[in-house]
Each structure stands twice: as C-alpha cells, then as structure tokens.
Design a protein around this motif. Structure first.
Motif, PDB file in Angstrom:
ATOM      1  N   GLU A  60       0.959  -1.277  -0.398  1.00 34.57           N
ATOM      2  CA  GLU A  60       0.340   0.193   0.068  1.00 34.57           C
ATOM      3  C   GLU A  60       0.727   0.527  -0.103  1.00 34.57           C
ATOM      4  N   ALA A  61       1.987   1.118   0.034  1.00 32.75           N
ATOM      5  CA  ALA A  61       2.596   1.943   0.615  1.00 32.75           C
ATOM      6  C   ALA A  61       3.723   2.275  -0.397  1.00 32.75           C
ATOM      7  N   GLY A  62       3.377   1.451  -1.780  1.00 30.44           N
ATOM      8  CA  GLY A  62       4.595   1.463  -2.558  1.00 30.44           C
ATOM      9  C   GLY A  62       5.590   1.300  -2.866  1.00 30.44           C
ATOM     10  N   VAL A  63       6.094   0.440  -1.470  1.00 25.07           N
ATOM     11  CA  VAL A  63       7.688   0.363  -2.229  1.00 25.07           C
ATOM     12  C   VAL A  63       7.171  -1.438  -2.727  1.00 25.07           C
ATOM     13  N   VAL A  64       8.272  -1.408  -3.111  1.00 27.41           N
ATOM     14  CA  VAL A  64       8.150  -3.013  -4.260  1.00 27.41           C
ATOM     15  C   VAL A  64       9.189  -3.745  -3.147  1.00 27.41           C
ATOM     16  N   PRO A  65       8.308  -5.123  -3.011  1.00 24.42           N
ATOM     17  CA  PRO A  65       9.267  -6.345  -2.250  1.00 24.42           C
ATOM     18  C   PRO A  65      10.547  -6.446  -3.016  1.00 24.42           C
ATOM     19  N   ASP A  66      11.293  -7.511  -2.520  1.00 24.91           N
ATOM     20  CA  ASP A  66      12.295  -8.488  -3.074  1.00 24.91           C
ATOM     21  C   ASP A  66      12.068  -9.539  -2.876  1.00 24.91           C
ATOM     22  N   VAL A  77      -1.591 -22.707   3.642  1.00 25.28           N
ATOM     23  CA  VAL A  77      -1.239 -22.968   2.663  1.00 25.28           C
ATOM     24  C   VAL A  77      -1.739 -21.929   1.158  1.00 25.28           C
ATOM     25  N   LYS A  78      -3.076 -21.710   1.521  1.00 27.19           N
ATOM     26  CA  LYS A  78      -3.804 -20.890   0.615  1.00 27.19           C
ATOM     27  C   LYS A  78      -2.987 -18.919   0.435  1.00 27.19           C
ATOM     28  N   ASP A  79      -2.407 -18.375   1.622  1.00 23.27           N
ATOM     29  CA  ASP A  79      -2.275 -17.574   1.491  1.00 23.27           C
ATOM     30  C   ASP A  79      -0.014 -17.553   0.827  1.00 23.27           C
ATOM     31  N   GLY A  80       0.062 -18.956   1.254  1.00 22.64           N
ATOM     32  CA  GLY A  80       1.275 -19.144   0.410  1.00 22.64           C
ATOM     33  C   GLY A  80       0.776 -18.764  -1.046  1.00 22.64           C
ATOM     34  N   GLU A  81       0.750 -19.348  -1.201  1.00 18.79           N
ATOM     35  CA  GLU A  81       0.231 -20.013  -2.777  1.00 18.79           C
ATOM     36  C   GLU A  81       0.076 -18.321  -3.304  1.00 18.79           C
ATOM     37  N   ARG A  82      -0.609 -17.750  -2.733  1.00 12.44           N
ATOM     38  CA  ARG A  82      -1.370 -16.305  -3.341  1.00 12.44           C
ATOM     39  C   ARG A  82       0.224 -15.297  -3.396  1.00 12.44           C
ATOM     40  N   LEU A  83       0.731 -15.855  -2.129  1.00 11.44           N
ATOM     41  CA  LEU A  83       2.598 -14.840  -2.447  1.00 11.44           C
ATOM     42  C   LEU A  83       3.657 -15.390  -2.877  1.00 11.44           C
ATOM     43  N   TYR A  84       3.123 -16.530  -3.678  1.00  6.71           N
ATOM     44  CA  TYR A  84       4.617 -17.369  -4.414  1.00  6.71           C
ATOM     45  C   TYR A  84       3.639 -16.884  -5.566  1.00  6.71           C
ATOM     46  N   THR A  85       2.363 -16.957  -6.376  1.00  9.06           N
ATOM     47  CA  THR A  85       2.115 -15.706  -7.811  1.00  9.06           C
ATOM     48  C   THR A  85       2.599 -14.418  -7.460  1.00  9.06           C
ATOM     49  N   LEU A  86       2.277 -14.061  -6.779  1.00 10.20           N
ATOM     50  CA  LEU A  86       2.615 -12.350  -6.849  1.00 10.20           C
ATOM     51  C   LEU A  86       4.414 -12.493  -7.030  1.00 10.20           C
ATOM     52  N   LEU A  87       4.600 -13.075  -6.370  1.00  6.26           N
ATOM     53  CA  LEU A  87       6.555 -13.176  -6.714  1.00  6.26           C
ATOM     54  C   LEU A  87       6.963 -13.505  -7.823  1.00  6.26           C
ATOM     55  N   CYS A  88       5.866 -14.413  -8.680  1.00  2.84           N
ATOM     56  CA  CYS A  88       6.816 -14.910  -9.731  1.00  2.84           C
ATOM     57  C   CYS A  88       5.916 -13.861 -11.019  1.00  2.84           C
ATOM     58  N   LYS A  89       4.243 -13.397 -10.906  1.00  2.00           N
ATOM     59  CA  LYS A  89       3.598 -13.186 -11.707  1.00  2.00           C
ATOM     60  C   LYS A  89       3.472 -11.231 -11.874  1.00  2.00           C
ATOM     61  N   LYS A  90       3.710 -10.646 -10.520  1.00  3.89           N
ATOM     62  CA  LYS A  90       2.877  -9.909 -10.600  1.00  3.89           C
ATOM     63  C   LYS A  90       4.881  -8.513 -10.301  1.00  3.89           C
ATOM     64  N   TYR A  91       5.546  -9.401  -9.675  1.00  2.00           N
ATOM     65  CA  TYR A  91       7.005  -8.955  -9.653  1.00  2.00           C
ATOM     66  C   TYR A  91       8.045  -9.594 -10.783  1.00  2.00           C
ATOM     67  N   LYS A  92       7.700 -10.979 -11.552  1.00  2.00           N
ATOM     68  CA  LYS A  92       8.505 -11.213 -12.443  1.00  2.00           C
ATOM     69  C   LYS A  92       9.903 -11.344 -11.552  1.00  2.00           C
ATOM     70  N   ILE A  93       9.688 -11.877  -9.794  1.00  2.00           N
ATOM     71  CA  ILE A  93      11.533 -12.564  -9.346  1.00  2.00           C
ATOM     72  C   ILE A  93      10.743 -13.861 -10.143  1.00  2.00           C
ATOM     73  N   ASN A  94      13.249 -14.096 -10.472  1.00  2.00           N
ATOM     74  CA  ASN A  94      12.782 -15.832 -10.474  1.00  2.00           C
ATOM     75  C   ASN A  94      13.231 -15.926  -8.842  1.00  2.00           C
ATOM     76  N   PRO A  95      12.598 -16.988  -8.871  1.00  2.00           N
ATOM     77  CA  PRO A  95      12.301 -18.060  -7.683  1.00  2.00           C
ATOM     78  C   PRO A  95      14.193 -18.080  -7.184  1.00  2.00           C
ATOM     79  N   ILE A  96      14.467 -18.157  -6.436  1.00  2.00           N
ATOM     80  CA  ILE A  96      15.411 -18.757  -5.420  1.00  2.00           C
ATOM     81  C   ILE A  96      15.577 -20.069  -4.460  1.00  2.00           C
ATOM     82  N   MET A  97      16.452 -21.167  -3.844  1.00  2.00           N
ATOM     83  CA  MET A  97      16.171 -22.021  -3.316  1.00  2.00           C
ATOM     84  C   MET A  97      15.125 -21.337  -2.343  1.00  2.00           C
ATOM     85  N   GLU A  98      15.634 -20.814  -1.521  1.00  2.00           N
ATOM     86  CA  GLU A  98      14.617 -20.491  -0.515  1.00  2.00           C
ATOM     87  C   GLU A  98      13.868 -20.021  -0.295  1.00  2.00           C
TER      88      GLU A  98
END
Length: 376
Positions: A232-238, A255-276
């Motif tokens: 909401e503050a407009g800060v882009v997560p990394d 589980v549902k929240d985790g799946e939603r956040l993982y989708t945000l990681l990949c689709k919205k923020y275009k971050i390539n997942p790392i091992m962690e």
C-alpha cells in the motif's frame, strides 16, 4: 604500451575490475606481474590490492603486500592503513589489525568503522564496545555506520538500550540506517513490541525497514499484515521480503496465503524464485501434509538436480510426519547420494518404514548404515 610499463594507472584499473567481479586470483596475479615488470605501485594501488587479499582470505599474501607498502613509503597513509586493518581482520588476524590501528597517526571515520566492524564480525563484543568508547573519548563523532554496526553487534540488551539512549540524546534516532538497526537489535532480543514501536514512529522507511519488520515477524501473522502495508505504501518487495512472508505462511500453515504470495512473486513482481523460496514452498506443503505438492515443487517447479539436501531433507521429514513411504523413499535415496554420511536420513527412512509396518525394509536400511560405517 610504453605507458603501461611506467604508469600504475592502467594496472590499477585492471586490478580493480577483476576485484569487482570477484576474480581475486587474477587480480593478485596481475599485481605481482606489475611488480615484476618494475611498475611502481602508487597510492591507489595498495587499497585495491589489499581488498583483493581480503577477498582471497590469505594472510600470507596480505603480509607480502604489507611489506611492499612499507618499502613504497605509504605506511603512514590513512587510506592504505585503513585497507590494511580491513585486510587483516577479514583474513582472521584481528591482533595484527588492532596493532596497525593503534599505531595510526591519524584516524578518520573509516578507520574507526573498520576496527569496529572487525570486532563485531569476529564476535568480540568487548573489543567492539571498547573501540566505541575510545572513539567517544577521543572526540570522534560516531557516524551512522559506526552506530549501526555496534547496535547489531551487541549481545546484551542493556548495552543496546544504553546506545539507543545515547542516539536519542544526540538526535540521531531517525537516521534511516540507525532506525533499521534498532529494529534488528530489539528483535534479536525478543523485544518485538520495541521493534514495532521504532518502526511505527519512523518518519521515513526504505526497503530495508520493511524487510526488517517483516523478517522479525516471520513466525507471526503480522508478517502478512506488514507485507500488505508495504504494498500500500508503494514499496516494491524483493527476494528477501518473499522469503520472510513465505516462511511465515509455512510456519503458520497458511497454504492459501502462501500460494497467493508465491504467485505474486512470480507473476506480479517477475522475480525468479531462488532456493529459499522453493524451500519455503516445500515446507508449506510438507507441514500441511500435501506431500505430492511438496514433491512437485522440487520435480516440476525447479530442476530437481539443483535441489540440495535442505529441500530433500524437508520433504523427507514431512513424509515421516505424515506417513508417506512412497515419496519418503524417493527423497531418502536422493539424500543418500547427496549426504552419504548423514546418519539422520537413514534413521528417518527406517522410522517411516517402521510406522508402515515394513520391517524387512527397516532391516535393509539398517544394514546400509552398518555397511557405510555409520553407527545406529
């Protein structure tokens, strides 16, 4: 090419370039080639070369370059001396680093910060506090780097609170770097209320601020609330942000929240997942008993050959908790290749078989332990 044989400038540039991309062996080889060709190192050569020695982690090479410093007449130059302090501390010789520091005719903020960081890095809290006190006694005003270093290095909450009080009296409490370090300091001592208090009063926040407050709540639902505020503050997560929030989901079984956040990681923020990130998802599904989904993260979500012992180990443990002998067998066999001497993996598989009533398989794995010379 005549200039190359007389001027240190091109050599310095090449050494610096190699060092910046982590090619320390090539950088130090270039320096010794420079010396062999009779090119005189200058004021800018030694700080670069000493940084290379620190990168290699070789105190022997560093000592040789130190001798060159003395012969070249730069033994009183504050920039070179700062580099020597940093080199010796990073190579593990804190005594030599302190000896050089004590003999410095003039110290600048970098000098103090180098020595302070050295003590903190080596876990020598008393030495760090003594340097900080000496700094104050000699009338040298600690900067944000000094204060942040000592705040994150103290193991005593009492000392941290004293430093916080000093920071407030000096009017530095809302320096961004210092405020971020205060969040870390209080959270390291389990004082999440104090960490939240600092964060909530900060007049400005950067990505580090948000990551710090989310990270300290990685076992609490507040992590997700802070993530929403961050967006909401407009800060882009990394990547670091997502490791913390996905860890929170895995720990809390969301589980549902985790799946939603993982989708945000990949689709919205275009971050390539790392091992962690993959590890968090394996934990998320594994803790929830969704073994096939956890297995799919490793096999389909990433290259299973790249998955290390941490991911396969998390999957094996989940199989033990939820009684999945089929996937547990696959995970255990992969771990036997990756960690042939880790007795724990064999024991977990034996327990999985035992719980499934497969006593012959229990004995088979026990014999594998014996044949590999492992105790059980």
């Amino acid at each position: 090419m005549t200039k190359r044989n007389t001027s240190a400038f091109p050599w310095n540039s090449l050494i610096s370039g190699y060092a910046q991309v982590g090619l320390y062996d090539d950088a130090i080889a270039l320096y010794f080639q420079m010396v062999e060709e009779g090119v005189e190192p200058d004021l800018f050569t030694f700080p670069r070369v000493l940084k290379v020695c620190a990168g290699i982690g070789s105190v022997q090479v560093g000592e040789e370059v130190h001798r060159h410093v003395v012969r070249a007449g730069f033994v009183t130059n504050v920039f070179v001396l700062n580099a020597l302090v940093d080199m010796y501390s990073k190579c593990g010789d804190i005594v030599k680093a302190r000896k050089i520091f004590d003999k410095m005719p003039l110290r600048d903020p970098v000098s103090w910060n180098s020595m302070l960081t050295a003590y903190v890095h080596h876990g020598l809290e008393v030495g760090a506090m003594n340097i900080f006190r000496q700094m104050l006694l000699e009338g040298s005003e600690p900067d944000s780097v000094s204060i942040s270093t000592i705040l994150t290095g103290v193991s005593s909450l009492g000392l941290g609170v004293q430093i916080h009080g000093w920071v407030i009296r000096r009017g530095h409490e809302w320096n961004l770097s210092i405020a971020n370090s205060l969040i870390t300091m209080y959270s390291n001592h389990g004082k999440l209320d104090k960490a939240r208090w600092v964060f909530n009063l900060m007049p400005e926040r950067d990505l580090v601020s948000w990551n710090s407050i989310i990270s300290v709540h990685c076992k609490h639902r507040e992590a997700l609330a802070y993530f929403e505020q961050m967006e909401e503050a407009g800060v882009v997560p990394d990547k670091i942000t997502f490791v913390s929030v996905l860890s929170a989901c895995a720990y809390l079984g969301l589980v549902k929240d985790g799946e939603r956040l993982y989708t945000l990681l990949c689709k919205k923020y275009k971050i390539n997942p790392i091992m962690e990130h993959y590890g968090c998802m394996v934990n998320l599904y594994g803790r929830a008993g969704l073994i096939k989904k956890a297995y799919s993260v490793i096999v389909d979500g990433m290259n299973s050959d790249a998955a290390g012992p941490t991911l396969w180990g998390a999957l094996l443990y989940a199989c033990f908790l939820h009684g999945d002998a089929t996937v547990g067998e696959i995970a255990a066999n992969r771990l036997f290749d990756l960690e042939p001497d880790n007795e724990h993996n064999f024991v977990l598989l034996m327990r999985i078989y035992e719980n499934a009533g497969r006593l012959e398989d229990v004995e088979r794995v026990r014999m594998m332990l014996v044949n590999r010379g492992l105790d059980y």
